[in-house]
Design an enzyme around this catalytic site. Structure first.
Site, mmCIF file in Angstrom:
data_model
loop_
_atom_site.group_PDB
_atom_site.id
_atom_site.type_symbol
_atom_site.label_atom_id
_atom_site.label_comp_id
_atom_site.label_asym_id
_atom_site.label_seq_id
_atom_site.Cartn_x
_atom_site.Cartn_y
_atom_site.Cartn_z
ATOM 1 N N HIS A 1 6.905 18.620 12.376
ATOM 2 C CA HIS A 1 6.671 17.741 11.233
ATOM 3 C C HIS A 1 6.246 18.600 10.037
ATOM 4 O O HIS A 1 5.548 19.595 10.203
ATOM 5 C CB HIS A 1 5.589 16.715 11.566
ATOM 6 C CG HIS A 1 5.457 15.655 10.528
ATOM 7 N ND1 HIS A 1 4.769 15.857 9.361
ATOM 8 C CD2 HIS A 1 5.967 14.405 10.462
ATOM 9 C CE1 HIS A 1 4.850 14.755 8.625
ATOM 10 N NE2 HIS A 1 5.564 13.862 9.260
ATOM 11 N N LYS B 1 0.052 9.390 12.540
ATOM 12 C CA LYS B 1 -0.717 10.521 11.989
ATOM 13 C C LYS B 1 -2.188 10.403 12.412
ATOM 14 O O LYS B 1 -2.469 9.822 13.457
ATOM 15 C CB LYS B 1 -0.550 10.595 10.468
ATOM 16 C CG LYS B 1 0.920 10.522 10.054
ATOM 17 C CD LYS B 1 1.164 10.894 8.636
ATOM 18 C CE LYS B 1 2.652 10.738 8.344
ATOM 19 N NZ LYS B 1 3.047 11.323 7.075
ATOM 20 N N GLU C 1 4.023 18.295 7.915
ATOM 21 C CA GLU C 1 2.572 18.518 7.784
ATOM 22 C C GLU C 1 2.108 19.610 8.738
ATOM 23 O O GLU C 1 1.179 20.360 8.434
ATOM 24 C CB GLU C 1 1.826 17.194 8.033
ATOM 25 C CG GLU C 1 1.981 16.246 6.851
ATOM 26 C CD GLU C 1 1.980 14.777 7.190
ATOM 27 O OE1 GLU C 1 1.469 14.385 8.260
ATOM 28 O OE2 GLU C 1 2.528 13.988 6.384
ATOM 29 N N GLY D 1 5.179 10.116 2.419
ATOM 30 C CA GLY D 1 3.912 9.584 1.923
ATOM 31 C C GLY D 1 3.844 9.445 0.408
ATOM 32 O O GLY D 1 2.774 9.215 -0.150
ATOM 33 N N SER E 1 8.799 7.672 3.415
ATOM 34 C CA SER E 1 8.646 6.437 2.626
ATOM 35 C C SER E 1 9.629 5.338 3.018
ATOM 36 O O SER E 1 10.087 4.571 2.160
ATOM 37 C CB SER E 1 8.726 6.730 1.117
ATOM 38 O OG SER E 1 7.658 7.573 0.735
ATOM 39 N N GLU F 1 13.598 14.719 7.176
ATOM 40 C CA GLU F 1 12.433 14.282 6.405
ATOM 41 C C GLU F 1 12.271 15.159 5.166
ATOM 42 O O GLU F 1 11.604 16.200 5.230
ATOM 43 C CB GLU F 1 11.159 14.371 7.258
ATOM 44 C CG GLU F 1 11.077 13.333 8.343
ATOM 45 C CD GLU F 1 9.637 12.910 8.616
ATOM 46 O OE1 GLU F 1 9.389 11.712 8.690
ATOM 47 O OE2 GLU F 1 8.763 13.777 8.754
ATOM 48 N N ASN G 1 4.903 7.098 13.447
ATOM 49 C CA ASN G 1 4.039 8.270 13.400
ATOM 50 C C ASN G 1 2.738 7.844 12.723
ATOM 51 O O ASN G 1 2.665 7.773 11.502
ATOM 52 C CB ASN G 1 4.733 9.392 12.596
ATOM 53 C CG ASN G 1 3.825 10.596 12.416
ATOM 54 O OD1 ASN G 1 2.773 10.695 13.031
ATOM 55 N ND2 ASN G 1 4.236 11.521 11.548
HETATM 56 P P1 PGA Z 1 5.795 8.084 5.513
HETATM 57 O O1 PGA Z 1 5.676 9.279 6.587
HETATM 58 O O2 PGA Z 1 6.650 7.028 6.121
HETATM 59 O O3 PGA Z 1 4.381 7.641 5.282
HETATM 60 O O4 PGA Z 1 6.420 8.679 4.287
HETATM 61 C C1 PGA Z 1 6.772 9.662 7.348
HETATM 62 C C2 PGA Z 1 6.395 10.805 8.251
HETATM 63 O O5 PGA Z 1 5.571 11.638 7.853
HETATM 64 O O6 PGA Z 1 6.901 10.920 9.374
#
Ligand code: PGA
Length: 252
Positions: free
Chosen positions: A97, A13, A99, A175, A214, A169, A11
């Site tokens: 997601h 983003k 976000e 993140g 992460s 998640e 992903n």
């Molecule tokens: P990250 O993001 O690996 O940077 O924690 C995962 C995601 O948002 O799918």
């Protein structure tokens, strides 16, 4: 236990430009070992779907979208439709997601509508589910996860999950550099499978449940070694060829 093919999805983003993303996709495409049995999916920003689609033609990687509209077509300025994704051979679409939920106001209801539309159109939804830190600390993780999952089951029916992927998640792990422990991930993954098994045990056993939040080259192995963890959705670490390749090759 059914043999579930591992899946690792990138992903990206809202990161990068053509200049940085081109070598990234080429590096991943050319670096996947020929005997790697993990399915690898790249989810670029929508404006780069065409470019990445072209670059992936020569390999085994698949393409996914980070988001899609629940509507077919029409007056939805700024949105991208499922038919548009199909023009670029998208197999997958990430739905819900955290976000999208927290920054763009997507409710469980909207997420359920998107899942329904994506599944009906023949794409595979990658459904993201997870709790906030305060929800975990209050001991409400299972309740939150169940609510998010049930909203989708109610709208689309359990059969739709035979062509879907789920990602656990935890929002506090995305993140932040602070991944869930393998045991924490396993516990929630097993809970989600049980929740699905109340409707259909075969589908619950067959569905791939990924972990996201992460995941790094250094912790992928132990996370993916858990019996109910079938791979990962990777944010930050998917932007570095070497790290992402290590993660893709980390499966049991
Ligand atoms: P990250 O993001 O690996 O940077 O924690 C995962 C995601 O948002 O799918």
């Amino acid at each position: 236990m059914t043999d579930r093919q591992p899946l690792v999805a990138a992903n990206w983003k809202m990161n990068g430009t053509l200049e940085t993303l081109r070598p990234l996709v080429q590096g991943v495409r050319d670096g996947i070992a020929p005997d790697c049995d993990t399915e690898v999916v790249i989810c670029p920003p929508s404006v780069y779907l065409a470019e990445v689609c072209g670059l992936l033609e020569k390999g085994t990687l698949k393409l996914g979208a980070q988001n899609v509209s629940e509507h077919e077509a029409g007056a939805y300025t700024g949105e991208v439709s499922i038919d548009m994704l199909k023009d670029y051979q998208c197999h997958y679409a990430i739905i819900g997601h955290s976000e999208r939920r927290s920054l763009f106001g997507e409710s469980d209801h909207t997420v359920a509508d998107k899942f329904f539309s994506v599944h009906r159109a023949g794409l595979t939804p990658i459904l993201c589910i997870g709790e906030l830190l305060e929800e975990r600390e209050a001991g409400n993780t299972e309740e939150v996860v169940a609510l998010q999952l049930d909203a989708v089951i109610e709208k689309s029916g359990i059969q739709a999950f035979s062509e879907a992927v789920i990602v656990y998640e935890p929002v506090w792990a995305i993140g932040t550099g602070k991944a869930a422990s393998p045991e924490q991930a396993q516990e929630v993954h097993a809970f989600m499978r049980l929740r699905l098994a109340r409707h259909d045990a075969t589908i619950a056993d067959k569905i791939r449940v990924l972990y996201g939040g992460s995941v790094k080259a250094t912790n992928a192995n132990e996370l993916f070694s858990m019996v109910d963890v079938d791979g990962g959705l990777i944010g930050g670490a998917s932007l570095v060829v070497k790290d992402f390749l290590t993660i893709c090759h980390a499966m049991r």
